[in-house]
Design an enzyme around this catalytic site. Structure first.
Site, short mmCIF file in Angstrom:
data_model
loop_
_atom_site.label_atom_id
_atom_site.label_comp_id
_atom_site.label_asym_id
_atom_site.label_seq_id
_atom_site.Cartn_x
_atom_site.Cartn_y
_atom_site.Cartn_z
N GLU A 146 0.84 -1.20 0.00
CA GLU A 146 0.00 0.00 0.00
C GLU A 146 0.88 1.25 0.00
O GLU A 146 1.94 1.27 0.62
CB GLU A 146 -0.91 -0.02 1.24
CG GLU A 146 -1.96 1.07 1.28
CD GLU A 146 -2.97 0.82 2.40
OE1 GLU A 146 -3.45 -0.33 2.53
OE2 GLU A 146 -3.26 1.77 3.15
N ASP B 105 0.18 5.37 0.59
CA ASP B 105 -0.91 6.20 1.12
C ASP B 105 -0.67 7.69 1.05
O ASP B 105 0.38 8.19 1.50
CB ASP B 105 -1.15 5.87 2.60
CG ASP B 105 -1.69 4.49 2.83
OD1 ASP B 105 -2.27 3.91 1.91
OD2 ASP B 105 -1.53 3.99 3.97
N GLU C 70 -3.18 10.36 2.89
CA GLU C 70 -4.38 10.54 3.69
C GLU C 70 -4.39 11.97 4.21
O GLU C 70 -3.38 12.45 4.74
CB GLU C 70 -4.43 9.55 4.85
CG GLU C 70 -4.56 8.11 4.42
CD GLU C 70 -4.70 7.16 5.60
OE1 GLU C 70 -5.64 6.37 5.61
OE2 GLU C 70 -3.85 7.23 6.51
#
Length: 287
Positions: A103, A105, A107
């Protein structure tokens, strides 16, 4: 006399915006994305050029790319929830499926009115993350659209804001540090409530009287190596510039500027968190 820093930054951002719009003319949510959850809270608009996500006390919403990719450059323009966005999280990330997932990310952690968003970044490989870096931004990300990009190639991952690098995560293969190289990933984006941790460690809760909260995406663009459903282990690379993209001297200077002025957390300097010593990759060059 050298140009003022503000003028130089404006020039950089303006050039990045021009380059993005030239490259993103064919972006189309109808073609490249699918809404995955939200029961009507995700809406494709403007003939596929834009997409909005909304959050209320019952649910948020999300979408993902229709295809899986093994390496590439992934861009979207995003205008975050304005005003009091405490408790909300807006995301733009890559993820594989199943146990031991990879993953990458972006955010965006909301905050109370007048206070800045926290931009949270992380990288997982073979199910292991704990590689967080967090930043403030040098502009209001809810006032206008800005471009957020992830470059992922076998050598490194680059996080960019308006084409300015804010983080580079390098593949240190010789050191045996896990890095996402084998699992194809989809792009996923969402808007959801995380007031148990997102704003000041969960001390500030979501004010539902301000709902619905709305975030806007546009110019969703993917330039990557597609991995088909029948061959998700494909590692063929196309001729995209992202294939070997790194940072030149100008890029390294921009990265230093962001990290010196706007980084608020770096796992590599959190010595109490790693009493046995900081992770191996933190001892290497970040470029």
């Amino acid at each position: 006399m050298a140009a003022p820093a503000s003028a130089l930054l404006f020039s950089i951002i303006s050039l990045a915006a021009v380059l993005f719009f030239i490259g993103g003319a064919n972006a189309d949510f109808n073609r490249d994305a699918e809404i995955t959850w939200g029961d009507g809270r995700a809406k494709i608009v403007d003939g596929g050029r834009g997409l909005s996500l909304s959050l209320d006390r019952f649910s948020g919403a999300g979408f993902q790319s229709r295809k899986h990719y093994l390496f590439g450059r992934f861009d979207t323009q995003l205008k975050l929830v304005p005003g009091d966005s405490a408790g909300t999280v807006t995301t733009f990330f890559l993820t594989s499926e199943g146990e031991g997932h990879d993953e990458i990310d972006f955010e965006f952690l909301g905050n109370s009115s007048g206070e800045p968003y926290t931009v949270h970044t992380n990288v997982y490989a073979a199910g292991k993350g704990n590689k967080e870096q967090q930043f403030r931004l040098w502009f209001d990300p809810s006032a206008a659209f800005h471009t957020y990009s992830i470059v992922w190639n076998p050598q490194r991952i680059i996080f960019l804001v308006d084409n300015i690098p804010i983080r580079v995560h390098t593949h240190h293969e010789a050191l045996g540090v896990p890095f996402p190289t084998r699992q194809p990933m989809r792009v996923q984006c969402s808007l959801w409530n995380a007031d148990d941790w997102a704003t000041q460690g969960g001390r500030v809760k979501t004010d539902w009287s301000k709902a619905p909260f709305v975030a806007h995406y546009r110019n969703f663009k993917i330039d990557g190596s597609e991995a088909t459903n029948t061959n998700k282990n494909s590692n063929s690379l196309n001729a995209g510039a992202w294939r070997t993209q790194g940072l030149d001297a100008n890029g390294r200077n921009r990265l230093r500027w962001v990290q010196q002025k706007y980084m608020i957390y770096n796992y590599c300097t959190d010595h109490p968190r790693f009493p046995q010593g900081i992770p191996t990759e933190c001892k290497q060059s970040r470029f």
